[in-house]
Design a protein around this motif. Structure first.
Motif, mmCIF file in Angstrom:
data_model
loop_
_atom_site.group_PDB
_atom_site.id
_atom_site.type_symbol
_atom_site.label_atom_id
_atom_site.label_comp_id
_atom_site.label_asym_id
_atom_site.label_seq_id
_atom_site.Cartn_x
_atom_site.Cartn_y
_atom_site.Cartn_z
ATOM 1 N N UNK B 60 0.730 -1.175 0.170
ATOM 2 C CA UNK B 60 0.060 0.090 -0.023
ATOM 3 C C UNK B 60 0.695 1.235 -0.057
ATOM 4 N N UNK B 61 1.785 1.646 -1.025
ATOM 5 C CA UNK B 61 2.250 2.677 -1.046
ATOM 6 C C UNK B 61 1.671 3.461 -2.335
ATOM 7 N N UNK B 62 1.269 4.692 -1.966
ATOM 8 C CA UNK B 62 0.355 5.259 -2.851
ATOM 9 C C UNK B 62 0.719 6.743 -3.136
ATOM 10 N N UNK B 63 0.284 7.462 -4.311
ATOM 11 C CA UNK B 63 0.297 9.024 -4.099
ATOM 12 C C UNK B 63 -0.933 9.419 -4.122
ATOM 13 N N UNK B 64 -1.041 10.638 -3.930
ATOM 14 C CA UNK B 64 -2.323 11.617 -4.105
ATOM 15 C C UNK B 64 -2.593 11.627 -5.589
ATOM 16 N N UNK B 65 -3.754 11.894 -5.913
ATOM 17 C CA UNK B 65 -4.189 12.216 -7.421
ATOM 18 C C UNK B 65 -4.024 13.690 -7.653
ATOM 19 N N UNK B 66 -2.787 14.271 -7.771
ATOM 20 C CA UNK B 66 -2.497 15.503 -7.816
ATOM 21 C C UNK B 66 -1.785 15.545 -9.157
ATOM 22 N N UNK B 67 -2.436 16.518 -10.135
ATOM 23 C CA UNK B 67 -1.695 16.636 -11.598
ATOM 24 C C UNK B 67 -0.559 17.815 -11.206
ATOM 25 N N UNK B 68 0.598 17.461 -11.710
ATOM 26 C CA UNK B 68 1.803 18.447 -11.674
ATOM 27 C C UNK B 68 2.300 18.841 -12.849
ATOM 28 N N UNK B 70 5.520 18.989 -15.163
ATOM 29 C CA UNK B 70 6.855 18.494 -15.089
ATOM 30 C C UNK B 70 7.858 19.641 -15.813
ATOM 31 N N UNK B 72 10.634 19.339 -16.892
ATOM 32 C CA UNK B 72 11.751 18.936 -17.997
ATOM 33 C C UNK B 72 11.159 18.259 -18.722
ATOM 34 N N UNK B 73 9.796 18.453 -19.276
ATOM 35 C CA UNK B 73 9.173 17.561 -20.100
ATOM 36 C C UNK B 73 9.961 18.030 -21.677
#
Lengths: 475, 94, 487
Positions: B60-68, B70, B72-73
């Motif tokens: 259960x390692x998760x990240x929150x649903x936040x768009x960031x 990038x 360096x795209x």
């Protein structure tokens, strides 16, 4: 020889998260090519995935809605194959421990209930998009879509006709739309479907050789492709041939499936546990909390509508075919007792209007209260059903109240015998022959006479009253 | 289990590596030798042993649903040897 | 004594006393590189300009009495599989030609945050596959103690650079011994932390479930300091562990009296070099002299570790290396006529023999019909190997073994016999399979003057225990004070 079709569908649904499944890139549709990418979803060396919690929640929510068992332990695996839309040349998917296990959905087909088993539903990352130019020697890859969460819903081979497949797809879409976790838009690719098709002699238990069909971009195309493929397989067998296990592509322009023969296509995906992601363990409390978030689902709602609003199965099915329509209907039903009338008006006028205008029911100016207010005017005899159509379109256009429209346009029904007397007499006088026909037993002629009165009053005459007065006058 | 040149061909195709005749010959011999060596694992009875995929018992390692966004795209995309109108060029795929 | 030959701890002391500047150190190190690297070939890439710029910034901060990081101004070389934004990370492979990192590894970020000065990329075995540093597209790295010999691998460049005083600190990665074995063969201190201790984000993966970034230094104290800097939880790596990082340097002076050191009997079998065996026996005596208690232990599945490793590692590698296809970055075959051709030409031209060999092997053990027999079986044996350690760590605090069965061998000696090469990791591999920390420290020299390394293995997340034991040993042996002559 009679054959029985065996059809199973694999539906891919893009989950409507803000960010991708394993990185923080945005997921908006229609962005400039390769603008919503980062080293992680481009598969640069050294990057690692981290699971989006929202995607997991959505997947579990879908699983619950599809009556699936939710796995207490699930994990991710790598599915290895080379394709330019796949940056890592493996797809992070789930192999033997999907998040959702066996489930089932029920829908109506020709008035009968049909239940189709769900084998599993699992989370995986979407691939990029290949763009082919007409002339160039190259194809191009846009990785914006890469890594968007997908839920792959695999059905049991329970479907027996293309129409069942069509209805099944509708129900899946319907359910997922109810949950609000996907746009389920086949044109934008947020819902995609592949089919596995085989036929077997009726009565035989063993499955025939299955063919996978891809590239169907609408529900109707799925139905058509399946119908084509079933016929092709039957012809093949009856002609003494055999079915080859293969992948075929549907060509919607030619209305045919074509073999996608590539000898390089090696179906040895070498699944193994994704070492970069840790397992997912879900406990009762978590599953319960999501269960509590489940809305009433289409099939249950349909059944309730038939009981609560005494609708036919068909009407209830149409009215629950999207959450918005059903919500709209229920709002109306709270404002009036004439459930049947609301049902008719929503199904005929309202749905036609919003489909034509390509707007959502929420955007329509005919709000539930405006519609039911208008229906009350009919009930009270203020306007006729026919006039109501004029009023309806006026509400649709201007958003004004029915009462105001009726007043402004002078659409009030004429229910005063004195006002109609002269008109009735004139119609009888002008149509001697028709009156005679009626007297001679030609019932239809009477309707013509009613029509003439209505015409003379621009439809405002109270039809019951006109009937009564005509009968009395003719004797 | 003997490992043959046919096996080398099969895995070379799966891994999209083309091999010279000499490589094919060498790898057949070497892989056969290595596979023979690893067969010693079969001496162990592992019937009731759980496989280890992750050495640490983490889940259960998760990240929150936040768009960031990038930063360096562009730099990342421009690492490609062949960009065509912002798309990664590949030989025509039909 | 030149600055380049000093340790980080010594240099930080001098910096704090304002006797030297960071620019002095960086200049000194680059002077050394220019002087000796033609002999050693430890470096693939250097960035002198930025290193000096960074050193000046740090010096300015120091002058202005601004807060400085733990490594304020100390040079460090990165293994060529650690991403550092804009640097040409190559993994010593042709296939990454032209690729510049689009981001920075977490471990490197941490170095930068503590004001370390990255000076360049060290040579390695291509994609960390090898034990000799011979599998590099940039030529072999030579052992500073004897340039006819290999430095070990795969972090051979990092180890050789430290041994030859071409850097003060180095980062490496260790999948089956790739830090400890070259540290041993080059006579430096090399530590592989517990799996999950250091974030792998930005480490170009070889075998994800075994890879771990670690430290190569001249002394144990430097190692403790560097480990402290790079350790810790990272949200970008799902397998990194959220656990407090101990202040490793603070543990070094603890007494090791009563420390139970396990000596696994399975590690003293045929094939071991006599001088190595002698060294271990002497080392046990040294530890005993400091109050530690040797305990004979058994790790019954030791003999299966190499087989288990080569199945798991190559399987994971076959997937990890699939992405190098020339489409999004790196070398791309110009002659490809179609898609399959592009993949095949790019990979065939770009990968070296050892990499191809391992991809093929890994593909085979995962392929249809063989998964259960090889991959699944190996995962089960991995469980047995881990269980062995769980059992003995109930009885002992750490385990002492040789790091490598032999000292550095001659260049070319094992290149034609991959299996023989694989067996040179026999003592280190088990720790990767079990996820345990291990450190290699100088444990003596052969008659011909080649270093011999000792390995101490510890319980998960008990790096401080093995560092403390290693420090005690170092203090009492002083092997680290002998330097290669590089004549």
């Amino acid at each position: 020889m009679e054959f029985e079709p065996v059809i199973g569908l694999e539906v891919h649904v893009q989950l409507k998260t803000k960010s991708k499944l394993f990185c923080s890139c945005a997921t908006e549709f229609g962005a400039a090519p390769n603008s919503q990418v980062c080293p992680v979803c481009l598969g640069h060396p050294g990057v690692l995935p981290v699971l989006n919690k929202q995607a997991l929640d959505y997947a579990v929510l879908c699983g619950l809605a599809l009556n699936c068992s939710i796995s207490k332990f699930s994990k991710f695996d790598r599915k290895n194959y080379f394709y330019p839309d796949l940056p890592k040349n493996y797809q992070v998917s789930q192999f033997d421990k999907p998040i959702c296990g066996k489930g089932k959905i029920t829908f109506l087909i020709n008035g009968n209930e049909k239940t189709i088993g769900i084998t599993r539903a699992h989370l995986e990352e979407d691939a990029g998009k290949l763009v082919h130019s007409e002339t160039g020697a190259e194809s191009g890859v846009d990785f914006n879509r890469t890594g968007i969460p997908l839920l792959e819903i695999v059905s049991e081979p329970d479907l027996r006709t293309p129409e069942e497949a069509y209805m099944y797809l509708h129900m899946i879409k319907n359910i997922i739309e109810y949950l609000g976790v996907s746009d389920c838009n086949m044109e934008e690719g947020s819902l995609r479907c592949d089919a596995n098709v085989s036929i077997r002699p009726k009565g035989q238990e063993k499955f025939g050789t299955k063919v996978e069909i891809k590239n169907m971009n609408s529900f109707r195309n799925v139905q058509k492709a399946l119908a084509y493929e079933l016929e092709r397989q039957e012809d093949e067998i009856l002609g003494g041939g055999i079915i080859v296990q293969e992948t075929r592509l549907w060509d919607a322009d030619k209305n045919q499936t074509f073999s996608m023969r590539t000898k390089e296509e090696a179906h040895d995906y070498r699944y193994f546990p994704e070492p970069d992601l840790v397992p997912v363990k879900l406990d009762e409390n978590y599953i319960k909390s999501l269960e509590n978030q489940l809305p009433e689902l289409p099939f249950d709602r349909m059944n309730r509508f038939t009981k609560e609003y005494t609708l036919t199965g068909y009407d209830a099915q149409v009215l629950t075919s999207s959450r918005e329509i059903a919500d709209y209907y229920e709002e109306c039903a709270n404002l009036t007792d004439d459930y049947k009338a609301v049902s008719n008006w929503v199904q005929s006028e309202l749905l036609r209007e919003i489909n034509e205008k390509k707007i959502s029911i929420k955007e329509s100016k005919v709000t539930p209260s405006k519609l039911t207010d208008m229906l009350k005017l009919i009930q009270k005899g203020v306007i006729s059903g026919k006039i109501a159509k004029i009023v309806f379109h006026e509400i649709m256009r201007s958003g004004k109240d029915a009462e105001q429209i009726v007043k402004e346009k002078g659409l009030v029904q004429i229910s005063n015998p004195d006002e109609l007397k002269n008109i009735v007499e004139k119609v009888i006088k002008d149509n001697k022959k028709i009156v005679d026909d009626y007297k001679g037993g030609k019932e239809k002629s009477f309707m013509f006479l009613v029509g003439q009165v209505m015409k003379a009053t621009q439809g405002k005459a109270n039809p019951q009253l006109v009937t009564k007065m005509l009968k009395e006058a003719i004797g | 289990m003997s490992f043959t040149e046919k096996d080398v061909d099969y895995v070379a195709n799966l891994s999209r590596i083309s091999l010279s005749d000499e490589e094919k010959k060498n790898f057949t011999v070497q892989l056969e030798q290595i596979l023979k060596y690893v067969e010693k694992l079969n001496r162990l009875n592992t019937d009731n042993i759980e496989p280890t995929a992750h050495i640490l018992p983490v889940s259960n390692v998760f990240r929150d649903d936040v768009a960031k966004i990038c930063p360096t795209t562009r730099f990342a995309v421009e690492q490609s040897a062949l960009l065509v109108d912002g798309l990664f060029g590949v030989p025509r795929v039909i | 004594m030149s600055l380049y030959s000093k340790t980080a701890v010594e240099l930080i002391g001098l910096l704090n006393k304002k006797e030297i500047s960071s620019r002095d150190i960086v200049s000194s190190v680059f002077q050394r590189i220019e002087q000796v690297d033609t002999k050693i070939n430890a470096f693939i890439y250097t960035d002198k300009e930025n290193a000096l710029k960074k050193a000046d910034e740090i010096d300015k901060k120091r002058v202005n009495a601004e807060p400085l990081g733990l490594l304020g101004g100390v040079p460090v070389v990165l293994k060529s599989n650690l991403c550092c934004f804009t640097w040409p990370v190559s993994c010593a492979s042709k296939i990454l030609k032209g690729y510049n990192c689009a981001y920075t590894a977490t471990s490197v970020e941490k170095l930068l945050r503590e004001d370390a000065v990255p000076i360049g990329y060290a040579n390695m075995d291509e994609f960390a596959m090898g034990s000799s540093c011979e599998n590099s597209a940039f030529g072999v790295t030579r052992n500073p103690w004897n340039t006819d010999c290999i430095p070990g691998g795969s972090s051979g460049g990092s180890a050789a650079a430290v041994a030859a005083d071409e850097t003060i600190l180095a980062l490496g990665s260790d999948t089956g011994g790739s830090i400890r074995q070259p540290a041993s063969l080059c006579g430096v201190v090399g530590l592989k932390p517990t799996y999950g201790r250091v974030s792998r984000f930005g480490l170009v993966a070889y075998a994800s479930s075994l890879d771990q970034i670690g430290t190569l230094t001249k002394t144990v104290a430097d190692n403790a300091l560097l480990l402290k800097v790079i350790s810790g939880h990272d949200c970008s790596d799902s397998t990194s562990i959220d656990r407090k990082v101990p202040d490793y340097p603070a543990y070094l002076n603890n007494s090791i009296k009563g420390l139970k050191i396990g000596i696994p009997k399975e590690y003293f079998v045929d094939g071991m070099d006599n001088e190595v065996e002698e060294s271990v026996k002497k080392s046990i005596k040294t530890f005993e002299g400091q109050g530690a208690v040797p305990v004979e232990i058994s790790l019954p599945h030791t003999d299966y570790a190499v087989a288990c490793y080569y199945i798991i590692a190559t399987a994971e590698a076959s997937a990890n290396l699939a992405r190098f296809d020339g489409i999004r970055y790196g070398a791309r075959s110009p002659q490809a006529e179609n898609l399959i051709d592009l993949y095949e030409k790019t990979k065939s031209d770009g990968f070296g023999q050892e990499v191809k060999r391992r991809i093929l092997l890994g593909t085979y053990v995962l392929s249809s019909g063989y998964y259960e027999a090889y991959y699944k079986k190996a995962q089960k044996v991995r469980t047995l190997i881990k269980n062995d350690f769980d059992t003995v760590f109930k009885k002992v605090d750490c385990i002492l073994t040789p790091t490598s069965p032999t000292p550095a061998f001659k260049i070319g000696e094992k290149t034609n016999d991959p299996l023989k090469m694989y067996l040179s990791d026999i003592f280190t591999i088990s720790l990767n399979l079990a996820g345990l920390p291990g450190i290699s420290i100088p444990g003596g020299f052969t008659q011909s003057g080649l270093p011999i390394g000792m390995q101490l293995a510890g319980r998960p997340f008990e790096e401080e225990v093995i560092l403390n034991a290693a420090y005690s040993f170092e203090k009492n042996t002083l092997f680290h004070t002998t330097k290669p002559t590089l004549s």
